[in-house]
Design a protein around this motif. Structure first.
Motif, PDB file in Angstrom:
ATOM      1  N   VAL C 272       0.869  -1.179   0.000  1.00 39.05           N
ATOM      2  CA  VAL C 272       0.000   0.000   0.000  1.00 39.05           C
ATOM      3  C   VAL C 272       0.899   1.219   0.000  1.00 39.05           C
ATOM      4  CG1 VAL C 272      -1.729   1.303   1.304  1.00 39.05           C
ATOM      5  CG2 VAL C 272      -1.833  -1.190   1.247  1.00 39.05           C
ATOM      6  N   GLU C 273       0.669   2.122  -0.958  1.00 45.05           N
ATOM      7  CA  GLU C 273       1.545   3.288  -1.064  1.00 45.05           C
ATOM      8  C   GLU C 273       0.755   4.595  -1.048  1.00 45.05           C
ATOM      9  OE1 GLU C 273       5.195   2.240  -3.928  1.00 45.05           O
ATOM     10  OE2 GLU C 273       3.257   1.394  -4.509  1.00 45.05           O
ATOM     11  N   LYS C 274       1.072   5.410  -0.067  1.00 46.55           N
ATOM     12  CA  LYS C 274       0.562   6.786   0.013  1.00 46.55           C
ATOM     13  C   LYS C 274      -0.945   6.874  -0.190  1.00 46.55           C
ATOM     14  CE  LYS C 274       4.820   8.962  -1.662  1.00 46.55           C
ATOM     15  NZ  LYS C 274       5.342   9.284  -0.332  1.00 46.55           N
ATOM     16  N   LEU C 275      -1.668   5.980   0.460  1.00 46.25           N
ATOM     17  CA  LEU C 275      -3.119   5.962   0.321  1.00 46.25           C
ATOM     18  C   LEU C 275      -3.720   7.130   1.104  1.00 46.25           C
ATOM     19  CD1 LEU C 275      -4.647   3.812  -1.265  1.00 46.25           C
ATOM     20  CD2 LEU C 275      -5.298   2.771   0.915  1.00 46.25           C
ATOM     21  N   THR C 276      -4.541   7.928   0.426  1.00 54.99           N
ATOM     22  CA  THR C 276      -5.146   9.092   1.079  1.00 54.99           C
ATOM     23  C   THR C 276      -6.621   9.218   0.707  1.00 54.99           C
ATOM     24  OG1 THR C 276      -3.072  10.322   1.119  1.00 54.99           O
ATOM     25  CG2 THR C 276      -5.089  11.612   1.277  1.00 54.99           C
ATOM     26  N   SER C 277      -7.428   9.430   1.722  1.00 52.24           N
ATOM     27  CA  SER C 277      -8.846   9.715   1.489  1.00 52.24           C
ATOM     28  C   SER C 277      -9.233  10.822   2.448  1.00 52.24           C
ATOM     29  CB  SER C 277      -9.688   8.474   1.744  1.00 52.24           C
ATOM     30  OG  SER C 277     -11.053   8.810   1.745  1.00 52.24           O
ATOM     31  N   THR C 278      -9.617  11.968   1.896  1.00 51.38           N
ATOM     32  CA  THR C 278      -9.899  13.135   2.734  1.00 51.38           C
ATOM     33  C   THR C 278     -10.911  12.807   3.814  1.00 51.38           C
ATOM     34  OG1 THR C 278      -9.543  14.458   0.777  1.00 51.38           O
ATOM     35  CG2 THR C 278     -10.533  15.566   2.660  1.00 51.38           C
ATOM     36  N   GLY C 279     -10.570  13.186   5.021  1.00 53.05           N
ATOM     37  CA  GLY C 279     -11.495  12.977   6.115  1.00 53.05           C
ATOM     38  C   GLY C 279     -11.400  11.589   6.721  1.00 53.05           C
ATOM     39  N   GLN C 280     -10.660  10.674   6.093  1.00 52.98           N
ATOM     40  CA  GLN C 280     -10.577   9.312   6.610  1.00 52.98           C
ATOM     41  C   GLN C 280      -9.152   8.951   7.024  1.00 52.98           C
ATOM     42  OE1 GLN C 280     -13.373   7.647   6.813  1.00 52.98           O
ATOM     43  NE2 GLN C 280     -14.721   8.741   5.422  1.00 52.98           N
ATOM     44  N   PHE C 281      -8.229   9.034   6.057  1.00 49.40           N
ATOM     45  CA  PHE C 281      -6.845   8.671   6.361  1.00 49.40           C
ATOM     46  C   PHE C 281      -5.901   9.369   5.381  1.00 49.40           C
ATOM     47  CE2 PHE C 281      -9.024   5.343   3.981  1.00 49.40           C
ATOM     48  CZ  PHE C 281      -8.316   5.355   2.799  1.00 49.40           C
ATOM     49  N   HIS C 282      -4.616   9.461   5.799  1.00 48.85           N
ATOM     50  CA  HIS C 282      -3.646  10.226   5.015  1.00 48.85           C
ATOM     51  C   HIS C 282      -2.361   9.466   4.831  1.00 48.85           C
ATOM     52  CE1 HIS C 282      -5.861  13.983   5.224  1.00 48.85           C
ATOM     53  NE2 HIS C 282      -6.277  13.475   6.368  1.00 48.85           N
ATOM     54  N   ASP C 283      -1.921   9.393   3.594  1.00 54.19           N
ATOM     55  CA  ASP C 283      -0.558   9.001   3.319  1.00 54.19           C
ATOM     56  C   ASP C 283      -0.197   7.691   4.017  1.00 54.19           C
ATOM     57  OD1 ASP C 283       1.783   9.348   2.061  1.00 54.19           O
ATOM     58  OD2 ASP C 283       2.694  10.624   3.612  1.00 54.19           O
ATOM     59  N   ILE C 284      -1.040   6.689   3.812  1.00 54.20           N
ATOM     60  CA  ILE C 284      -0.822   5.404   4.469  1.00 54.20           C
ATOM     61  C   ILE C 284       0.010   4.512   3.554  1.00 54.20           C
ATOM     62  CG2 ILE C 284      -1.953   3.345   5.388  1.00 54.20           C
ATOM     63  CD1 ILE C 284      -2.578   5.801   7.004  1.00 54.20           C
ATOM     64  N   SER C 285       1.175   4.078   4.042  1.00 48.76           N
ATOM     65  CA  SER C 285       2.013   3.164   3.266  1.00 48.76           C
ATOM     66  C   SER C 285       2.448   2.019   4.169  1.00 48.76           C
ATOM     67  CB  SER C 285       3.267   3.872   2.746  1.00 48.76           C
ATOM     68  OG  SER C 285       2.911   5.006   1.982  1.00 48.76           O
ATOM     69  N   PHE C 312     -10.054  -2.992  -0.031  1.00 50.26           N
ATOM     70  CA  PHE C 312     -10.966  -4.015  -0.538  1.00 50.26           C
ATOM     71  C   PHE C 312     -11.929  -3.455  -1.591  1.00 50.26           C
ATOM     72  CE2 PHE C 312     -14.510  -7.160   0.372  1.00 50.26           C
ATOM     73  CZ  PHE C 312     -13.858  -8.224  -0.207  1.00 50.26           C
ATOM     74  N   GLY C 313     -11.869  -2.143  -1.835  1.00 50.61           N
ATOM     75  CA  GLY C 313     -12.704  -1.575  -2.887  1.00 50.61           C
ATOM     76  C   GLY C 313     -14.115  -1.230  -2.462  1.00 50.61           C
ATOM     77  N   ILE C 314     -14.361  -1.202  -1.159  1.00 54.18           N
ATOM     78  CA  ILE C 314     -15.694  -0.812  -0.694  1.00 54.18           C
ATOM     79  C   ILE C 314     -15.842   0.706  -0.805  1.00 54.18           C
ATOM     80  CG2 ILE C 314     -17.258  -0.732   1.298  1.00 54.18           C
ATOM     81  CD1 ILE C 314     -16.984  -3.523   0.444  1.00 54.18           C
ATOM     82  N   ASP C 315     -14.817   1.418  -0.340  1.00 54.73           N
ATOM     83  CA  ASP C 315     -14.831   2.877  -0.413  1.00 54.73           C
ATOM     84  C   ASP C 315     -13.740   3.348  -1.368  1.00 54.73           C
ATOM     85  OD1 ASP C 315     -16.776   2.842   1.518  1.00 54.73           O
ATOM     86  OD2 ASP C 315     -15.359   3.121   3.169  1.00 54.73           O
ATOM     87  N   SER C 316     -13.939   4.546  -1.877  1.00 55.05           N
ATOM     88  CA  SER C 316     -12.944   5.090  -2.790  1.00 55.05           C
ATOM     89  C   SER C 316     -11.859   5.834  -2.016  1.00 55.05           C
ATOM     90  CB  SER C 316     -13.614   6.029  -3.781  1.00 55.05           C
ATOM     91  OG  SER C 316     -12.694   6.383  -4.789  1.00 55.05           O
ATOM     92  N   TYR C 317     -10.819   6.221  -2.699  1.00 53.85           N
ATOM     93  CA  TYR C 317      -9.789   7.052  -2.097  1.00 53.85           C
ATOM     94  C   TYR C 317      -9.253   7.989  -3.155  1.00 53.85           C
ATOM     95  CZ  TYR C 317      -7.209   3.043  -3.987  1.00 53.85           C
ATOM     96  OH  TYR C 317      -6.757   2.032  -4.796  1.00 53.85           O
ATOM     97  N   GLU C 318      -8.632   9.083  -2.699  1.00 55.36           N
ATOM     98  CA  GLU C 318      -8.234  10.095  -3.672  1.00 55.36           C
ATOM     99  C   GLU C 318      -6.925   9.777  -4.374  1.00 55.36           C
ATOM    100  OE1 GLU C 318      -9.107  12.701  -0.661  1.00 55.36           O
ATOM    101  OE2 GLU C 318     -11.091  12.036  -1.269  1.00 55.36           O
ATOM    102  N   SER C 319      -5.961   9.336  -3.571  1.00 56.77           N
ATOM    103  CA  SER C 319      -4.678   9.065  -4.212  1.00 56.77           C
ATOM    104  C   SER C 319      -3.985   7.901  -3.529  1.00 56.77           C
ATOM    105  CB  SER C 319      -3.788  10.314  -4.148  1.00 56.77           C
ATOM    106  OG  SER C 319      -3.601  10.672  -2.792  1.00 56.77           O
ATOM    107  N   GLY C 320      -2.939   7.425  -4.167  1.00 58.31           N
ATOM    108  CA  GLY C 320      -2.215   6.280  -3.642  1.00 58.31           C
ATOM    109  C   GLY C 320      -2.524   5.038  -4.454  1.00 58.31           C
ATOM    110  N   THR C 321      -1.735   3.984  -4.200  1.00 60.02           N
ATOM    111  CA  THR C 321      -1.947   2.742  -4.942  1.00 60.02           C
ATOM    112  C   THR C 321      -1.930   1.548  -4.000  1.00 60.02           C
ATOM    113  OG1 THR C 321       0.417   2.616  -5.349  1.00 60.02           O
ATOM    114  CG2 THR C 321      -0.955   3.492  -7.139  1.00 60.02           C
TER     115      THR C 321
END
Lengths: 344, 357, 511
Positions: C272-285, C312-321
């Motif tokens: 997991v690289e730099k996963l970010t979803s506003t209001g939920q989580f930031h820059d998770i690797s 798992f694809g239930i919710d979307s996220y803004e950036s990251g892979t």
């Protein structure tokens, strides 16, 4: 933690959100005024004809009352589709009372109509609140059943204006200081309902129940009683509408008021009452009714054949709910980003 | 995890076997809501045939089936939609639009076959509109389809105004009304039977159908289990529009008329029949054979009442009462059960919100 | 707003509430066998026990949500039978639930006063008075929430504050807090404790339910322990030790509970690289390797489940892979995630895990329905065959495959969910609170199973709020706080202190 700044931000935002919620009614009112201006520019008689102002206020009166009742039920996260049929039964009762009991006081007839309507509404309420059946199905069922009773009762006959007392009919189209008496009744109903919803515990509990029925039970609110009252109120107002319908049109058959349930729901939804409860006001519903009826009256004047009326109703309903959805999404997004900024 | 045995070893203490079913076959078939409706159909049929003179004739059967056809066609997708937890109140207006468009195009010189295809396309389009508003925009289907009920009916009325069209090709009119020789069974039943089979397979024997049930009963579980909830619902609304427009074409030929207010209120009959057949208004429960029995029951009652010269208003009362009975009955039943076994069930105040730890 | 409080004002130390031999069953499941509890005025009483020990059932009986089957419930010297929450409220009991229950559409003020609005002449609601009251309440609690804003969009912590304000404004004699700090930051929690102490000093009785020992020892004077739906003991807090309490809660030695074996760790499975979803989580690797159990710790609301849902694809996220075995897992596509080999055993079993009224077979094959189909058609027979196999492997206790899952115990339900996901033959298994609300025996089964699966080369992410479980099971512990990853602690360095510190403090290097 940056609690202080966060709270301040949210405070300002809530103010703005609140202002917008209030302006939903204003928005519909503006749409109505716009319609008025456009129509008058095409055909000044719409407003400035001899009967212009009178018709503008008289025509929507009955729908305003129905929409007020509908709004109360919708706010509790229910729906009452039987109002058209209740109106029909009450209208027929009104006619029969005048024929079968000559000289009966008008006030007594009004009372009978209202009580009869409340009783019919109570049947809906019992099935929804106690038998826990979904309001949509229950009131679809009573829509059918009440109309059937109406047809059976009337044996497909009609009641004419000649069978009704003159002063009753005069009231239906009469004016007080130039204002149609029906419009005055409608405004009084609207004022009373709005006052109750805003200032009484019972009124606020309607909103609470509609906002989250489970939480309402946890709070210890008497949900069953509130739902009964809401449906009885909707029925009573439909009953009142039935009496007024008779006074206004003079001629009643077994189909009086059929299809009006749709207009009542439409008016409330257009006026910003959420179909899943908890928000909106009877003011909105009233103005929605005003807009709806006026659009339908304006269409022919604008050169659109009046059989497109119903399509316009549909477009307005869809437009209103789509708009509400977009606005609520935007607000949720704003809340999120404010929380977000407070964390960073 | 192919090494089954190694996985089991530390966890299992005894090897378990499961019966496929908890109760014998007869119980699973007979003690169901669906079967109760079928019994009701049989009883009403017997009573009607024995007590109403001239009721038990092929002609009655023919008219019964012909009148049932539009209701049954719409009830098929409606069943799926209700099981998925949504509702479509706009179906009668879609019948109306299809009916009017067919008449309008044919009167305007469009070949009837092409007009029929266009009607089906219109049905797909209106279904897509409902589906889009429900799944993409995320609006409650109740609100959406109340709106489109008004919109589609308004368009139907708007197109034809107060006029009506009554000339249609004799071939199609007779096709819609014809019976198999020497029976009371209309030819159109072939189409109906084929569609019933398709929908029964779709609902009860495909992964798609499993997804419909899961979606209606527990939307979140369905999402977490890889059911494409939105796509499923969108397809169901498409099917609903398609079948309603098909019913509209049939309606046109059956009655030989095209009018703005044709089939007004038909959605009520359809929903009443589907709910009567055991489908839950809350979603997640129902079976197609129950729905067919429900449609037949309502049709049979209406036909029997009409035969006994009972006016249509009483039929309305009966339909309304049946509709209410079908939703109140389960609650009353559950209430009685909970009174009897109140010790074993949590109080009704036990909420979903506050989870048991 | 004034209840019967004044007349029944109790002296500090007086018994205000007493439960004796209280039991409650739901169908075949006995949630409470022998509940006992004595609350005294001017005391903060801790109620501890594992999930499923019966704490919530006791709370709901006191709140009037459940009616007891048997036993005694004495309040202020009188036996009471509450039929609804209104009854218990009337008797001066206020309950603050773990999950706040507010009306989203209504203002904060109305939420606090719903059902008992302050009135002026003609029975009109006195908005000004209520607003003033709320302002004073918030001042006392040291928060600055606009009383007129709608409850919608409030953070969990703020919602909790409103619940507390509500309870205080009720002038409740007895205040029950069901894990009120689960979602609070340290500052917020300490503010809450200050309020609780001042309420205690006013002579109220407080029942405090928490899993956190530091809080309990900081705040409470008495402690009652429950286990498996039964009362175990009540002691003065000075007379107890953490180890002793834990032994009572668990009923056996703690060390034997979490049997993660050391197995060779394989290649990277999930990246997991730099996963970010506003209001939920930031820059998770982070990375998870085959055979590894990675614990994901943090407070409730820290964003752990949200990350799992995003993967798992239930919710979307803004950036990251997100990549699994080198292949990119597409965004917002659960079906693709499943096909790539991800399985998620969700947090909320009853809302997300199983379709309650459906049978065992339908439930345990829901995730593999497409692969069970032949020529597009699926039959009961094929479902039953697959289900019987997997349910037996996990030794789910049930008679028939069409038995409704609603009748199973929590532990068996959880096994059905596990069976459902193991049937998909995953390469990465995410388990979110895998042992919440299940009995001790099944818990051990689940732990043994996870350990075994890791041994077979499965990569596992385990989200858990139970610190001992994470410490015992995980090879590596990732800690999240308010949407940020604050620590990555190897098993050798992981202690309760290091994990809790990271869960409640910002990472020093973070901005």
């Amino acid at each position: 933690m940056t609690t202080l700044t966060r709270a301040k931000n949210e405070g300002a935002l809530a103010g703005a959100a609140g202002a917008f919620a209030r302006s939903r009614e204003l928005g519909v009112l503006l749409a109505f005024l716009l319609l008025l201006i456009v129509t008058v520019s095409q055909n000044p008689l719409f407003l400035f004809g001899p009967d212009g102002p009178r018709d503008l206020l008289l025509s929507p009166a009955i729908l305003v009352i129905l929409a007020t009742g509908q709004a109360i039920v919708l706010i509790t996260r229910n729906i009452d589709l039987s109002v058209g049929s209740v109106l029909g039964l009450s209208a027929w009762l009104t006619g029969r009372l005048f024929i079968d009991f000559p000289g009966i006081p008008v006030l007594l007839v009004v009372l009978a109509g209202v009580c009869f309507g409340a009783l019919l509404g109570m049947v809906n309420g019992l099935l929804v609140a106690i038998a826990k059946a979904p309001a949509l199905v229950v009131t679809l069922g009573t829509l059918y059943a009440y109309r059937g009773i109406n047809v059976a009762w009337s044996h497909s006959s009609m009641i004419n204006a000649t069978q009704l007392p003159h002063d009753f009919l005069a009231f239906g189209i009469g004016t007080v200081f130039g204002i149609p008496s029906l419009a005055i009744v409608a405004v009084v109903v609207l004022l009373a309902a709005a006052w109750y919803l805003k200032n009484k515990r019972g009124g606020r509990e309607f909103y609470a129940i509609g906002s989250d029925p489970e939480a309402a039970r946890l709070y210890g609110l008497n949900v069953t009683r509130r739902l009964l009252i809401a449906f009885a109120a909707s029925g009573a107002l439909a009953g009142l509408s039935g009496v007024l319908f008779t006074a206004r049109y003079g001629t009643i058959d077994s189909q009086a008021g059929s299809g009006l349930e749709l207009s009542a729901v439409a008016a409330a939804v257009i006026g910003g009452v959420a179909i899943f409860g908890g928000s909106g006001s009877v003011w909105g519903a009233g103005i929605g009714a005003l807009l709806l009826v006026s659009i339908n009256r304006a269409l022919p004047l604008l050169g659109i054949p009046d059989f497109w009326q119903q399509a316009v109703v549909g477009v307005l309903i869809l437009g209103a709910i789509v708009l509400d959805r977009i606005l609520s999404l935007r607000q949720a997004h704003r809340f999120t980003s404010i929380r977000e900024s407070s964390h960073d | 995890m192919t090494e089954t045995d190694t996985l089991v070893a530390p966890v299992t203490r005894e090897s378990r076997k499961y019966a496929a079913y908890g109760s014998p076959l007869w119980q699973r078939v007979l003690l169901t809501r669906e079967f109760a409706v079928i019994i009701a159909v049989i009883i009403v049929a017997i009573v009607a045939c024995s007590s109403i003179p001239k009721f038990a004739t092929p002609l009655t059967l023919s008219y019964l089936l012909l009148d049932l056809t539009p209701v049954l066609l719409i009830a098929l997708p409606m069943t799926l939609i209700l099981i998925s937890g949504e509702i479509d109140l706009s179906v009668a207006s879609t019948v109306g639009i299809s009916n009017v468009v067919l008449g309008f195009l044919y009167a305007g010189g469009v070949p009837i076959e092409l007009a029929m295809v266009i009607c089906l396309a219109v049905g797909l389009f209106v279904g897509a509109l409902n589906g889009f508003l429900v799944t993409v925009v995320g609006l409650p289907s109740l609100a959406v389809t109340i709106g489109t009920l008004a919109l589609f009916r308004g368009i139907a009325v708007g197109i034809l105004g107060t006029t009506s069209i009554t000339t249609f090709p004799a071939f199609y009119k007779s096709l819609a009304n014809a019976n198999f020789p020497r029976t009371g069974i209309p030819l159109v039943m072939v189409l109906v039977a084929a569609l019933v089979i398709v929908f029964a397979l779709l609902l009860h024997f495909t992964p798609f159908g499993r997804g419909i049930f899961a979606t209606g009963r527990a939307r979140e579980v369905a999402r977490f289990s890889g059911v494409r909830v939105k796509r499923t619902k969108f397809i169901l609304f498409l099917l609903s529009g398609l079948l309603a427009s098909l019913a509209g074409i049939y309606y046109t030929f059956r009655y030989g008329s095209s009018r703005g207010d044709n089939a007004v209120g038909l959605e009520l009959t359809v929903i009443a029949a589907v709910l009567l057949g055991g489908v839950s208004i809350f979603g997640g429960r129902g079976a197609l054979h129950g729905v067919i029995a429900g449609v037949v029951l309502i049709g049979l009652l209406q036909s029997a009442l009409r035969f006994s010269n009972v006016t249509s208003d009483v039929i309305n009362i009966v339909t309304g009462a049946l509709l209410m009975a079908s939703v109140v009955a389960p609650t009353v039943f559950a209430w009685l059960k909970s009174r009897l076994f109140s010790r074993f069930f949590p109080s009704p105040h036990a909420t979903r919100k506050v989870r048991l730890q | 707003m004034v209840m019967s409080t004044a007349s029944m004002r109790a002296e500090a130390g007086d018994v205000v509430l007493e439960l004796r031999g209280v039991s409650k069953s739901f169908g075949p499941v006995q949630a409470l066998r022998d509940g006992e509890l004595v609350l005294r005025a001017g005391s903060i009483h801790a109620l501890m026990g594992e999930n499923g020990a019966g704490k919530s059932t006791i709370v709901k009986i006191i709140a009037g949500l459940y009616q007891r089957d048997s036993g005694e419930f004495v309040l202020g010297g009188e036996t009471v039978h509450f039929r609804s929450t209104a009854d218990s409220k009337q008797s001066g009991i206020a309950v603050i639930y773990q999950e706040p229950t507010l009306f989203p559409d209504l203002s904060v003020t109305e939420n606090i006063f719903m059902g008992r609005h302050l009135l002026k002449s003609f029975g009109r609601i006195d908005r000004a008075a209520m607003r003033g009251h709320v302002r004073r309440l918030f001042q006392r609690l040291g928060v600055d929430i606009d009383p007129d804003r709608p409850a919608e969009g409030l953070s969990i912590a703020d919602q909790q504050i409103i619940e507390i304000a509500k309870a205080i404004s009720l002038e409740a004699r007895i205040l029950i807090m069901d894990e009120p700090t689960a979602a609070l930051s340290e500052v917020e929690a300490s503010r809450l404790f200050a309020v609780a102490r001042s309420l205690r000093d006013e002579g109220r009785a407080i029942l405090f339910i928490s899993h956190r020992f530091d809080e309990v020892y900081d705040l409470c004077d008495t402690i009652t322990v429950m286990r498996d739906g039964a009362y175990i003991s009540t002691d003065r807090i000075e007379a107890t030790t953490v180890a002793g309490i834990v032994r009572k809660m668990v009923g056996r030695d703690v060390d034997s509970l979490y049997p993660k074996q050391t197995v060779p760790i394989g290649d990277v499975v999930l990246k997991v690289e730099k996963l970010t979803s506003t209001g939920q989580f930031h820059d998770i690797s982070f990375e998870v390797r085959a055979g590894e159990i990675v614990g994901l710790a943090g407070l409730v609301g820290a964003g752990r489940s949200e990350v799992a849902r995003a993967i798992f694809g239930i919710d979307s996220y803004e950036s990251g892979t997100v990549t699994l075995e080198g292949r990119v897992v597409p965004r917002l596509n659960t079906v693709a995630a499943m096909q790539l080999g991800i399985a998620l055993v969700p947090e909320d079993r009853r809302q997300q895990g199983i379709v309650l009224p459906f049978g065992l077979a339908r439930n345990s094959t829901l995730a593999i329905k497409s692969s069970l189909a032949r020529f597009g058609f699926i039959t009961n027979r094929s479902e039953n065959r697959s289900a019987a196999d997997w349910l037996a492997r996990l030794s789910v206790k049930a008679n028939a495959l069409d038995t409704s899952t609603a009748t199973l115990s929590g532990g068996n339900q959880q096994k059905v969910v596990l069976a459902k996901w193991l049937a998909t033959n995953p390469t990465l298994l995410i388990v979110d609170e895998p042992t919440r609300g299940i009995d001790v025996g099944t818990k051990a089964d689940v732990h043994a199973l996870l350990s075994k699966l890791a041994g077979e080369g499965l990569a596992i992410i385990m989200i858990s709020s139970e610190l001992p479980e994470v410490l015992g099971m995980a090879d590596r512990i990732l800690v999240m706080r308010e949407g940020h990853m604050t620590a990555d602690i190897p098993r050798s360095e992981a202690t309760a202190e290091t994990v809790m510190f990271s869960a409640t403090h910002e990472r020093r290097s973070a901005v």
